[in-house]
Design a protein around this motif. Structure first.
Motif, PDB file in Angstrom:
ATOM      1  N   ILE A  88       0.822  -0.919  -0.110  1.00  0.00           N
ATOM      2  CA  ILE A  88      -0.094  -0.165  -0.058  1.00  0.00           C
ATOM      3  C   ILE A  88       0.798   1.090   0.166  1.00  0.00           C
ATOM      4  CG2 ILE A  88      -0.309   0.568   2.391  1.00  0.00           C
ATOM      5  CD1 ILE A  88      -3.222   0.836   1.875  1.00  0.00           C
ATOM      6  N   SER A  89       2.240   1.136   0.238  1.00  0.00           N
ATOM      7  CA  SER A  89       3.037   2.464   0.376  1.00  0.00           C
ATOM      8  C   SER A  89       3.456   3.002  -1.082  1.00  0.00           C
ATOM      9  CB  SER A  89       4.295   2.189   1.009  1.00  0.00           C
ATOM     10  OG  SER A  89       5.071   1.013   0.376  1.00  0.00           O
ATOM     11  N   THR A  90       2.462   3.280  -1.835  1.00  0.00           N
ATOM     12  CA  THR A  90       2.579   3.628  -2.990  1.00  0.00           C
ATOM     13  C   THR A  90       2.698   5.281  -2.999  1.00  0.00           C
ATOM     14  OG1 THR A  90       0.481   3.423  -3.514  1.00  0.00           O
ATOM     15  CG2 THR A  90       1.898   1.844  -4.647  1.00  0.00           C
ATOM     16  N   GLY A  98       6.746   5.236   1.418  1.00  0.00           N
ATOM     17  CA  GLY A  98       5.532   5.993   0.380  1.00  0.00           C
ATOM     18  C   GLY A  98       6.262   7.223  -0.317  1.00  0.00           C
ATOM     19  N   PHE A  99       7.215   7.818   0.555  1.00  0.00           N
ATOM     20  CA  PHE A  99       7.669   9.121  -0.123  1.00  0.00           C
ATOM     21  C   PHE A  99       8.617   8.872  -1.153  1.00  0.00           C
ATOM     22  CE2 PHE A  99      11.315  12.280   0.180  1.00  0.00           C
ATOM     23  CZ  PHE A  99      10.596  13.443   0.037  1.00  0.00           C
ATOM     24  N   GLY A 140       8.127   7.210  -8.547  1.00  0.00           N
ATOM     25  CA  GLY A 140       7.323   6.498  -9.194  1.00  0.00           C
ATOM     26  C   GLY A 140       6.329   7.620  -9.926  1.00  0.00           C
ATOM     27  N   SER A 141       5.628   8.650  -9.251  1.00  0.00           N
ATOM     28  CA  SER A 141       4.842   9.166 -10.099  1.00  0.00           C
ATOM     29  C   SER A 141       5.261  10.984  -9.931  1.00  0.00           C
ATOM     30  CB  SER A 141       3.396   9.388  -9.377  1.00  0.00           C
ATOM     31  OG  SER A 141       3.471   9.215  -8.133  1.00  0.00           O
ATOM     32  N   GLY A 142       6.435  11.075  -9.620  1.00  0.00           N
ATOM     33  CA  GLY A 142       7.344  12.475  -9.496  1.00  0.00           C
ATOM     34  C   GLY A 142       6.592  13.460  -8.731  1.00  0.00           C
ATOM     35  N   ALA A 143       5.484  12.998  -7.687  1.00  0.00           N
ATOM     36  CA  ALA A 143       4.899  13.649  -6.895  1.00  0.00           C
ATOM     37  C   ALA A 143       5.196  13.371  -5.471  1.00  0.00           C
ATOM     38  CB  ALA A 143       3.555  13.643  -7.092  1.00  0.00           C
ATOM     39  N   ILE A 144       4.641  14.604  -4.495  1.00  0.00           N
ATOM     40  CA  ILE A 144       4.616  14.371  -3.225  1.00  0.00           C
ATOM     41  C   ILE A 144       2.997  14.828  -2.707  1.00  0.00           C
ATOM     42  CG2 ILE A 144       5.596  15.259  -0.978  1.00  0.00           C
ATOM     43  CD1 ILE A 144       7.438  13.270  -2.429  1.00  0.00           C
ATOM     44  N   PHE A 145       2.583  14.168  -1.836  1.00  0.00           N
ATOM     45  CA  PHE A 145       1.171  14.278  -1.246  1.00  0.00           C
ATOM     46  C   PHE A 145       0.246  14.605  -2.225  1.00  0.00           C
ATOM     47  CE2 PHE A 145       3.764  15.423   2.576  1.00  0.00           C
ATOM     48  CZ  PHE A 145       2.969  14.492   3.535  1.00  0.00           C
ATOM     49  N   GLY A 146       0.514  13.845  -3.527  1.00  0.00           N
ATOM     50  CA  GLY A 146      -0.447  14.223  -4.542  1.00  0.00           C
ATOM     51  C   GLY A 146       0.035  15.230  -5.519  1.00  0.00           C
ATOM     52  N   PHE A 185      12.343  -3.522  -3.395  1.00  0.00           N
ATOM     53  CA  PHE A 185      13.706  -2.736  -3.645  1.00  0.00           C
ATOM     54  C   PHE A 185      13.784  -1.667  -2.464  1.00  0.00           C
ATOM     55  CE2 PHE A 185      13.122  -4.946  -7.488  1.00  0.00           C
ATOM     56  CZ  PHE A 185      14.668  -5.124  -7.697  1.00  0.00           C
ATOM     57  N   VAL A 186      12.657  -0.750  -2.316  1.00  0.00           N
ATOM     58  CA  VAL A 186      12.802   0.407  -1.457  1.00  0.00           C
ATOM     59  C   VAL A 186      12.951  -0.204  -0.197  1.00  0.00           C
ATOM     60  CG1 VAL A 186      11.543   2.207  -0.640  1.00  0.00           C
ATOM     61  CG2 VAL A 186      11.079   1.584  -3.106  1.00  0.00           C
TER      62      VAL A 186
END
Lengths: 294, 205
Positions: free
Chosen positions: B34-36, B149-150, B156-162, B182-183
């Motif tokens: 879930i930590s995406t 998650g950070f 992964g998506s180049g974002a933080i907090f959306g 891996f992480v």
């Protein structure tokens, strides 16, 4: 032996305590949960009518809820409608031929109608002893400046596994404005695709005549149609493509033909039955000169 | 075994020297699953924190009443009760977040870290110490989830907090479940490296 007894006793006590904690948590959160469900329902309704948070529903529009009950006494069955009148609610009972049996005003508040338990109790009282009432379904009549513009129909039908619950929006000529799948337990990746836009939106715009003999075809969904249904292309182009495929049958989902068929039959059934019932109800309302809110 | 640590030491032990994810390597399934994003990690972390603290305190309160032969069923019942409570609360008050991670909240019942803390600590120690231990372990799990998650959200998506911070997506791979391993692995190495470096400066090695 003594050990077993203490173990049984302590486990029982633990279970009772756990049940009490969970029960209180349920009671505390239940109200908020109901509220969420209600908000969610509202959102689905507005979305089906083409409104969203960005484009709120105009004030001239009103939603009127109408509830259908099956009234049975010893000999016969009848249909009861709880509907909003110009002043207060009315409970109208029709026999199977559509003749009015009785027509009584109902003393129930707007907010109480939304609560199923309260509503059922009031309806049972109105119907009187010796007759039993069962809730069948509810319909929402949408009016704009007093003119009927759409109906929102709740429905449930069998799916591949369990029931599929849907909400349909149809216009006064019973063309489909939108379909939303509310609950289902179809297989993920196969039957569960029924909730995807590319399947649901195929029903959009089908007229009542088309719907009567709408079928499911096992053919691959053309790519441009798929893109248009999913809303991936500009609105003007999409409208053209959708018009091109508008009179086609429903393309079955890959690997889930049975689920697709059930949805198709279910949607057809809901609309056809509703059209039939509404006709009877409207005749009865006109006959009795009942002033309904819609 | 009496506990000789202060409350602060108990908390820091949960977060650093015995961090559930990076040190004990327990409850890896949610850590990977879930930590995406930071928010998802934080939400599940908060839920676990709540369950851990309440379960530890409950078991510690009733530790003399629990028959030793049925302690595991009792732990499971206790955890299940608190999980149900947080599950109902999340469903009622945070419906949007719940829609995304509801299934993982129910899975907390089977989290190894919680049962292990009850067995190792709460059933022997005082209520006060159990509270701090539960808080420390819960915080440790939460910190772990947020850090993973950070990294995954940023890479992964180049974002933080959306919020889009990079403007592009460096490595889509990090969103996929396998990247979680891996992480986690890299993080473990990083934590161990810091610990070693710290001990070296103190002259303990």
């Amino acid at each position: 032996m003594k050990d077993i007894l203490t173990i049984i006793f302590r486990l029982t006590v633990t279970c009772i305590l756990a049940a009490m904690v969970m029960g209180s948590a349920f009671i505390i959160t239940n109200k908020a949960k109901k509220h969420n469900e209600h908000v969610n329902e509202q959102k689905v309704r507005y979305a089906l009518l083409g409104y969203s948070a960005a484009q709120p529903i105009p004030d001239s529009m009103a939603l009127h809820e109408m509830y259908r009950y099956v009234v049975t006494d010893k000999e016969s069955q009848a249909i009861g409608y709880l509907l909003p009148g110009k002043e207060g609610f009315i409970f109208l009972t029709l026999d199977m031929e559509g003749k009015v049996i009785d027509n009584k005003p109902v003393d129930i508040a707007e907010s109480a109608v939304l609560e199923k338990d309260l509503r059922d109790k009031v309806v049972q009282e109105i119907a009187g002893a010796g007759r039993s009432v069962t809730f069948a379904d509810q319909t929402i009549v949408v009016t704009n400046n007093g003119e009927r513009v759409a109906y929102l129909l709740d429905g449930k039908f069998t799916g591949f596994k369990t029931f599929i619950g849907v909400m349909l929006a149809v216009d006064p000529k019973f063309s489909i404005l939108g379909l939303e799948i509310l609950e289902h337990e179809e297989d993920p990746g196969l039957g569960a695709e029924i909730e995807r836009d590319y399947f649901r939106n195929q029903f959009k715009g089908k007229t009542f005549d088309q719907l009567k003999d709408l079928d499911v075809v096992k053919e691959p969904l053309p790519d441009e149609y798929f893109q248009a249904l999913e809303g991936n292309i500009a609105a003007a182009d999409a409208a053209e493509i959708l018009a091109k495929y508008g009179d086609r049958d429903i393309y079955a989902l890959t690997g889930a033909t049975i689920s697709s068929r059930y949805v198709n039959t279910g949607v057809k059934g809901i609309v056809k039955k509703f059209a039939y019932r509404l006709n009877i109800l409207d005749t009865a309302l006109a006959d009795q000169k009942i002033k309904a809110a819609f | 075994m009496a506990n000789d640590k202060t409350s602060m030491q108990l908390i820091s032990r949960g977060i650093l020297s015995e961090n559930p994810i990076f040190k004990l390597a327990l409850s890896m399934c949610p850590a990977v699953g879930i930590s995406t994003t930071v928010i998802n990690g934080l939400m599940l972390g908060v839920a676990v924190l709540f369950v851990q603290v309440f379960s530890s305190v409950t078991i510690s309160l009733f530790k003399n009443k629990i028959h030793p032969r049925i302690r595991i069923p009792t732990y499971t019942l206790t955890i299940a009760t608190w999980v149900t409570v947080i599950d109902l609360a999340l469903a009622a008050y945070l419906p949007d977040a719940y829609a995304r991670m509801g299934i993982f909240v129910k899975l907390i019942v089977a989290f190894a870290i919680i049962t292990m803390r009850l067995e190792m600590f709460a059933c022997k120690e005082s209520v006060n110490d159990s509270f701090w231990d539960g808080l420390g372990m819960g915080l440790g799990f939460m910190v772990g989830m947020v850090v993973i998650g950070f990294v995954r959200e940023l890479l992964g998506s180049g974002a933080i907090f959306g919020y889009d911070v990079l403007g592009f997506k460096p490595l889509l791979f990090f969103i996929l479940p396998s990247a979680g391993f891996f992480v986690v692995g890299l993080m473990m190495a990083f934590f161990n490296w810091i610990e070693l470096a710290y001990k070296r400066t103190k002259g303990k090695i």
